[in-house]
Design a protein around this motif. Structure first.
Motif, PDB file in Angstrom:
ATOM      1  N   PRO A 181      48.860 -26.064 -13.757  1.00 24.52           N
ATOM      2  CA  PRO A 181      49.369 -26.878 -12.654  1.00 24.52           C
ATOM      3  C   PRO A 181      50.893 -27.018 -12.729  1.00 24.52           C
ATOM      4  O   PRO A 181      51.458 -27.246 -13.793  1.00 24.52           O
ATOM      5  N   GLU A 235      45.137 -31.929  -2.280  1.00 24.51           N
ATOM      6  CA  GLU A 235      44.855 -32.877  -3.358  1.00 24.51           C
ATOM      7  C   GLU A 235      45.806 -32.757  -4.543  1.00 24.51           C
ATOM      8  O   GLU A 235      45.806 -33.615  -5.414  1.00 24.51           O
ATOM      9  N   ASP A 236      46.583 -31.699  -4.595  1.00 20.91           N
ATOM     10  CA  ASP A 236      47.485 -31.482  -5.719  1.00 20.91           C
ATOM     11  C   ASP A 236      48.652 -30.634  -5.218  1.00 20.91           C
ATOM     12  O   ASP A 236      48.534 -29.935  -4.215  1.00 20.91           O
ATOM     13  N   SER A 237      49.759 -30.677  -5.935  1.00 15.96           N
ATOM     14  CA  SER A 237      50.890 -29.854  -5.514  1.00 15.96           C
ATOM     15  C   SER A 237      50.628 -28.397  -5.905  1.00 15.96           C
ATOM     16  O   SER A 237      50.089 -28.116  -6.975  1.00 15.96           O
ATOM     17  N   ARG A 277      40.831 -26.703  -8.054  1.00 12.74           N
ATOM     18  CA  ARG A 277      41.718 -25.796  -8.800  1.00 12.74           C
ATOM     19  C   ARG A 277      40.908 -24.667  -9.433  1.00 12.74           C
ATOM     20  O   ARG A 277      41.319 -23.504  -9.417  1.00 12.74           O
TER      21      ARG A 277
END
Length: 185
Positions: free
Chosen positions: A80, A142-144, A32
């Protein structure tokens, strides 16, 4: 704007972590943070490109708009789950891309970065934009993420390619075509 920074250093990142806009802390080498940093780097390259152009050049206005979008994109990565970039941003890129591509001849060869200082800088921004897109794809594993942001970066790299072509033809010696016979030893 929320809190203004009156003191630039805080020492909170000395442990290798950084704060997100939502208050959470993550490692400075997290995907990120890489996405935020690459969007920032791309914004810097576009700023440098703008500085090679005359203030009255219509490209300046379009590129400044892109800079604002990229700042928003970095903010989106800093929170996020947030969604700032939407399909309207990509639609605007496509309209702008079509406008600048209209006067260009069809490509029959690959082109090399260069042709003028502005065109070379635009190609550098395009390459960083492609890296930003790869980083965002990796982050999405790995993440939305907001998929509109990925679409935006994909289209932005196309726009930067077309703008580099325009600049090379307008301000320099023209596009430099790749020639396979020159690749050999």
């Amino acid at each position: 704007m929320g809190n203004r920074l009156s003191k630039i250093y805080t020492r909170t990142g000395d442990d290798g972590s950084t704060g997100l806009a939502d208050g959470n802390r993550i490692a400075k080498n997290a995907q990120r943070v890489e996405a935020m940093g690459t969007a920032d780097e791309l914004n810097c390259h576009i700023g440098l490109l703008i500085e090679t152009l005359d203030d009255t050049d219509p490209l300046v206005e379009a590129l400044r708009r892109v800079q604002h979008h990229l700042f928003d994109l970095g903010g989106e990565f800093a929170i996020p789950g947030s969604q700032v970039i939407g399909e309207a941003h990509t639609d605007w890129l496509e309209q702008t891309l079509d406008e600048y591509n209209e006067g260009l001849p069809p490509l029959k060869n690959f082109i090399l970065p260069g042709g003028s200082p502005a065109a070379a800088q635009c190609h550098l921004a395009r390459a960083v934009c492609r890296r930003a897109e790869r980083v965002v794809v990796a982050l999405g594993h790995e993440d939305s993420i907001n998929t509109a942001s990925r679409h935006y970066l994909n289209r932005l790299s196309d726009l930067l390619f077309v703008v580099a072509r325009v600049l090379a033809r307008r301000e320099g010696s023209g596009e430099i075509l790749w020639e396979q016979k020159k690749s050999g030893l």
